[in-house]
Design a protein around this motif. Structure first.
Motif, PDB file in Angstrom:
ATOM      1  N   PRO A 142      -1.917  52.011 -35.307  1.00  0.00           N
ATOM      2  CA  PRO A 142      -0.973  51.297 -34.410  1.00  0.00           C
ATOM      3  C   PRO A 142      -1.088  49.773 -34.061  1.00  0.00           C
ATOM      4  O   PRO A 142      -2.121  49.418 -34.035  1.00  0.00           O
ATOM      5  N   ARG A 143       0.464  49.296 -33.700  1.00  0.00           N
ATOM      6  CA  ARG A 143      -0.049  48.044 -33.530  1.00  0.00           C
ATOM      7  C   ARG A 143       0.908  47.680 -32.246  1.00  0.00           C
ATOM      8  O   ARG A 143       1.083  46.765 -31.604  1.00  0.00           O
ATOM      9  N   SER A 169       4.106  43.609 -29.912  1.00  0.00           N
ATOM     10  CA  SER A 169       3.190  43.928 -30.995  1.00  0.00           C
ATOM     11  C   SER A 169       2.358  42.929 -31.516  1.00  0.00           C
ATOM     12  O   SER A 169       2.542  41.989 -31.668  1.00  0.00           O
ATOM     13  N   GLY A 200      -7.139  53.144 -26.499  1.00  0.00           N
ATOM     14  CA  GLY A 200      -6.532  54.470 -26.717  1.00  0.00           C
ATOM     15  C   GLY A 200      -6.336  55.377 -25.551  1.00  0.00           C
ATOM     16  O   GLY A 200      -5.685  56.060 -25.427  1.00  0.00           O
ATOM     17  N   HIS A 209      -6.273  45.614 -28.938  1.00  0.00           N
ATOM     18  CA  HIS A 209      -5.995  46.542 -30.533  1.00  0.00           C
ATOM     19  C   HIS A 209      -6.189  48.054 -30.172  1.00  0.00           C
ATOM     20  O   HIS A 209      -6.952  48.465 -29.206  1.00  0.00           O
ATOM     21  N   PHE A 210      -5.500  48.830 -30.808  1.00  0.00           N
ATOM     22  CA  PHE A 210      -5.503  50.081 -30.756  1.00  0.00           C
ATOM     23  C   PHE A 210      -6.719  50.900 -30.638  1.00  0.00           C
ATOM     24  O   PHE A 210      -6.893  51.927 -29.830  1.00  0.00           O
TER      25      PHE A 210
END
Length: 284
Positions: free
Chosen positions: A143-144, A122, A94, A89-90
């Motif tokens: 974001p995905r 995604s 990162g 996951h975002f």
């Protein structure tokens, strides 16, 4: 509904605030909070270059903080032997593309998580109807899209071992994502749970800001499979951990933590999912 964890000394893990705001909870385990998420360093401070493992890579913009913390804890220029992603996951990847390239470090993940880390797939859209606060309504802004670290991406060993972390095992804890994993060290009953369970509410901006210690299931707005998530929570509770480090919230320890974790696991379908789904997911 949440499960409150008392603020006693046996619930909040003893922490030493180290360099760059690292919170040391074992001599060889420290975590760094980057806004709403934690990254974890596993390795003794004397381990030096390639002597530690980084678990997750936080939010966009966290690269400098992570690199600074690694240098402060392990020495200037020290690089991890591996970056292990609990999931993609975002808020957990990162800095992954930049850090893995800068450090020339392999990225370890469950094979079911690879499509989200090699540019192929995604994540599904968030559940904006999830209750608990404002953040589910804002989740469509998150974001995905996948990152692409295929050149350094490696598959976790199918036997559960981790060559870069002797004494640790990875556990498949799906539900929040298909390939979500947690880490377990039997010797001192230490559990790094990622987002399989967390110790602060992620739906409320107020709770995120305060980091109020509570036992929760994973963020409701980004969890598509509540049957598997319930099973994962029960598997983790059955380990009877002494120390729990999660992707969101403070580290917890001792009997009160275990009591809250068991309560969550036993009543998961009535506590963790969005309100419209509570009581509907079978125990599995």
């Amino acid at each position: 509904m949440t499960v409150q964890i008392p603020l006693g000394n046996d619930a909040l893990a003893p922490e030493e605030a180290g360099p760059a705001h690292l919170h040391e909870v074992r001599p060889d385990i420290a975590y760094l909070r980057l806004a709403l998420v934690n990254v974890v360093f596993i390795g003794l401070p004397s381990a030096g270059d390639r002597g530690f493992v980084l678990v997750d890579t936080g939010i966009v913009g966290g690269l400098e903080w992570i690199a600074r913390a690694a240098a402060a804890r392990f020495g200037a220029g020290a690089r991890p032997a591996a970056i292990l992603q609990t999931h993609g996951h975002f808020d957990h990847i990162g800095a992954l593309e930049d850090l893995s390239a800068e450090w020339d470090t392999p990225v370890l993940a469950h094979p079911l998580e690879h499509p989200f880390l090699d540019g192929r797939q995604s994540y599904p859209p968030p559940d904006i109807s999830a209750d608990g606060g404002l953040i589910p309504k804002l989740a469509p802004l998150f974001p995905r899209r996948p990152v692409d670290v295929r050149a350094r991406l490696r598959t976790l060993s199918p036997d559960g071992g981790i060559a870069e972390l002797p004494g640790w095992r990875w556990l498949h804890t799906p539900g929040h994502t298909p390939g979500h994993v947690s880490l377990w060290r039997e010797a001192d009953r230490t559990l790094i749970a990622g987002d399989a369970v967390i110790t602060t509410g992620q739906e409320s901006a107020y709770e995120v800001a305060l980091q109020t210690p509570e036992m929760h299931g994973p963020p409701r707005y980004f969890t598509p499979d509540w049957v598997s998530t319930a099973r994962s929570a029960r598997d983790l509770a059955a380990l009877e951990p002494e120390l729990l480090v999660t992707g969101h919230g403070r580290a917890m320890a001792g009997p009160s933590m275990r009591a809250a974790l068991h309560h969550l696991a036993e009543h998961f379908e009535a506590i963790a999912p969005p309100e419209r789904l509570r009581g509907k997911a079978p125990a599995g």
